[in-house]
Design an enzyme around this catalytic site. Sequence first.
Site, PDB file in Angstrom:
ATOM      1  N   HIS A  25     -22.875 -15.448  18.398  1.00  0.00           N
ATOM      2  CA  HIS A  25     -23.341 -14.014  18.280  1.00  0.00           C
ATOM      3  C   HIS A  25     -23.878 -13.297  19.456  1.00  0.00           C
ATOM      4  O   HIS A  25     -24.981 -13.542  19.916  1.00  0.00           O
ATOM      5  CB  HIS A  25     -24.405 -14.216  17.222  1.00  0.00           C
ATOM      6  CG  HIS A  25     -25.077 -12.737  16.725  1.00  0.00           C
ATOM      7  ND1 HIS A  25     -25.709 -12.606  15.214  1.00  0.00           N
ATOM      8  CD2 HIS A  25     -25.046 -11.589  17.098  1.00  0.00           C
ATOM      9  CE1 HIS A  25     -26.005 -11.692  15.173  1.00  0.00           C
ATOM     10  NE2 HIS A  25     -25.573 -10.890  16.406  1.00  0.00           N
ATOM     11  N   HIS A  27     -22.985  -9.445  21.298  1.00  0.00           N
ATOM     12  CA  HIS A  27     -22.366  -8.157  21.302  1.00  0.00           C
ATOM     13  C   HIS A  27     -21.942  -7.890  22.960  1.00  0.00           C
ATOM     14  O   HIS A  27     -23.097  -7.842  23.730  1.00  0.00           O
ATOM     15  CB  HIS A  27     -23.167  -7.099  20.696  1.00  0.00           C
ATOM     16  CG  HIS A  27     -23.454  -7.193  19.521  1.00  0.00           C
ATOM     17  ND1 HIS A  27     -23.026  -6.782  18.361  1.00  0.00           N
ATOM     18  CD2 HIS A  27     -24.529  -8.107  18.992  1.00  0.00           C
ATOM     19  CE1 HIS A  27     -23.260  -7.358  17.291  1.00  0.00           C
ATOM     20  NE2 HIS A  27     -24.520  -7.998  17.547  1.00  0.00           N
ATOM     21  N   HIS A 205     -23.180  -8.916   9.742  1.00  0.00           N
ATOM     22  CA  HIS A 205     -24.488  -8.974   9.919  1.00  0.00           C
ATOM     23  C   HIS A 205     -25.134  -8.526   8.711  1.00  0.00           C
ATOM     24  O   HIS A 205     -24.416  -7.737   7.901  1.00  0.00           O
ATOM     25  CB  HIS A 205     -25.005  -7.869  10.903  1.00  0.00           C
ATOM     26  CG  HIS A 205     -24.688  -8.113  12.340  1.00  0.00           C
ATOM     27  ND1 HIS A 205     -23.586  -8.272  12.753  1.00  0.00           N
ATOM     28  CD2 HIS A 205     -25.687  -8.029  13.346  1.00  0.00           C
ATOM     29  CE1 HIS A 205     -23.624  -8.561  14.043  1.00  0.00           C
ATOM     30  NE2 HIS A 205     -24.886  -8.342  14.368  1.00  0.00           N
ATOM     31  N   GLU A 208     -30.788  -9.180   8.592  1.00  0.00           N
ATOM     32  CA  GLU A 208     -31.676  -9.045   9.704  1.00  0.00           C
ATOM     33  C   GLU A 208     -32.865  -8.336   9.315  1.00  0.00           C
ATOM     34  O   GLU A 208     -33.903  -8.852   9.437  1.00  0.00           O
ATOM     35  CB  GLU A 208     -30.662  -8.212  10.991  1.00  0.00           C
ATOM     36  CG  GLU A 208     -31.434  -8.194  12.047  1.00  0.00           C
ATOM     37  CD  GLU A 208     -30.456  -7.304  13.121  1.00  0.00           C
ATOM     38  OE1 GLU A 208     -29.498  -6.714  12.755  1.00  0.00           O
ATOM     39  OE2 GLU A 208     -31.025  -7.083  14.461  1.00  0.00           O
ATOM     40  N   ASP A 286     -27.325 -12.533  20.920  1.00  0.00           N
ATOM     41  CA  ASP A 286     -27.274 -10.844  20.273  1.00  0.00           C
ATOM     42  C   ASP A 286     -27.134 -10.132  21.573  1.00  0.00           C
ATOM     43  O   ASP A 286     -25.793  -9.695  21.559  1.00  0.00           O
ATOM     44  CB  ASP A 286     -28.514 -10.829  19.317  1.00  0.00           C
ATOM     45  CG  ASP A 286     -28.286  -9.946  18.432  1.00  0.00           C
ATOM     46  OD1 ASP A 286     -26.858  -9.350  18.097  1.00  0.00           O
ATOM     47  OD2 ASP A 286     -29.149  -9.326  17.836  1.00  0.00           O
ATOM     48  N   ASP A 287     -28.136  -9.799  21.894  1.00  0.00           N
ATOM     49  CA  ASP A 287     -27.851  -8.560  23.254  1.00  0.00           C
ATOM     50  C   ASP A 287     -28.653  -8.868  24.154  1.00  0.00           C
ATOM     51  O   ASP A 287     -29.861  -8.385  24.585  1.00  0.00           O
ATOM     52  CB  ASP A 287     -28.265  -7.272  22.494  1.00  0.00           C
ATOM     53  CG  ASP A 287     -27.336  -6.925  21.300  1.00  0.00           C
ATOM     54  OD1 ASP A 287     -26.330  -6.526  21.363  1.00  0.00           O
ATOM     55  OD2 ASP A 287     -27.944  -6.804  20.223  1.00  0.00           O
TER      56      ASP A 287
HETATM   57  N1  HPA Z   1     -27.721  -5.788  14.559  1.00  0.00           N
HETATM   58  C1  HPA Z   1     -26.917  -4.874  14.423  1.00  0.00           C
HETATM   59  N2  HPA Z   1     -26.200  -4.144  15.198  1.00  0.00           N
HETATM   60  C2  HPA Z   1     -25.922  -4.648  16.487  1.00  0.00           C
HETATM   61  C3  HPA Z   1     -26.895  -5.727  16.720  1.00  0.00           C
HETATM   62  C4  HPA Z   1     -28.056  -6.210  15.816  1.00  0.00           C
HETATM   63  O1  HPA Z   1     -28.649  -7.185  16.306  1.00  0.00           O
HETATM   64  N3  HPA Z   1     -26.637  -5.855  18.169  1.00  0.00           N
HETATM   65  C5  HPA Z   1     -25.580  -5.041  18.572  1.00  0.00           C
HETATM   66  N4  HPA Z   1     -25.384  -4.200  17.345  1.00  0.00           N
HETATM   67 ZN    ZN Z   2     -25.927  -8.766  16.393  1.00  0.00          ZN
END
Ligand code: HPA
Ligand code: ZN
Length: 346
Positions: A25, A27, A205, A208, A286-287
Amino acid sequence: MTTISTLSPDRLPAFLAAMPKAELHIHIEGSLEPELIFALAQRNGVQIPYASVEELRRAYAFSNLQSFLDIYYAGASVLLKEQDFFDMAWAYLLRAKADNVVHAEIFFDPQTHTARGVAMETVVNGLHRACLQAEAELGVSAALILCFLRHLSEEEAFETLEQALPFRDKFIGVGLDSSEVGHPPEKFAKVFARCRALGLHLVAHAGEEGPPAYVWTALDLLKVERIDHGVQSSKDPALMRRLAQDKIALTVCPLSNLKLCVFPKLADHNIGLLLDAGLVATVNSDDPAYFGGYMNENFLQTFAATGLNAAQAYQLAKNSFDASFIAASHKRKYIDLLDASVAAFV
Ligand code: HPA
Ligand code: ZN
């Protein structure tokens, strides 16, 4: 048989860093560091509304998912050429290698780029070239997963899929990301059915910020194989039983959850509870450029804050291979590598 539970607690941080792991996971646009944003802005003559790297980094104070997404999409606006996409992915893969990530399944958001007039070909070819080079030069296997932006329509997702199909051999699956609440999985049921018929892997997703109901519909209507995040599932005991029974992996991102205020403190994170309930939980970044850490930082901070133990570290790394979309023989090879790293530590 592994003897990981005999690892002395003071050696746990070193083991977390050294153990081979898969990232499921990430991006790729979220790996764009401020320094690279500024370098690409200059190279491409793109204006960005920040005077310096420091000013941009100071803007990374988020209150929820949307407050992050606004800055994340602005950052991606500097990406124009195939080389830009290559450079971004290569920088990530080098960081992954440094954290002993041996396999990565990488999300990309084509609509963020095609909406600005960048061709699908430019995006996919740049990212894919970096994946090939990682395998050849770093020994890191990497594959791409195309994400549909859920704040846009299903019709736009279908158009994106059509644009991507000439490059079908360069991505392994599709996902669903962006603003979750108000955009439930069922909005994309038809396009996911089409992707399933095409033999693509499916993830989304869910849970979250959104409710457990979104995890149910991602499973039952989209028929996804993994849930990205999914941490809200712990509010629904029947859902927890379903996830455990069907061995549906959750790609959990602790530092992301902290920075987007999904949990008030890392010590409050429910990853231990998910593991105790028998779920196939994994740790991911994630990011990482926005949330303060790549893979090992996620492991180290989460273990320090929650008190997870060495057996759980092993379980998380093993889960990451089990939940990946690589062939069974490759999974075996990576788990053997993990067992060898245990043997070297205990
Ligand atoms: N959630 C939803 N969209 C996203 C995320 C996330 O954590 N990171 C990049 N796009
Ligand atoms: Zn994500």
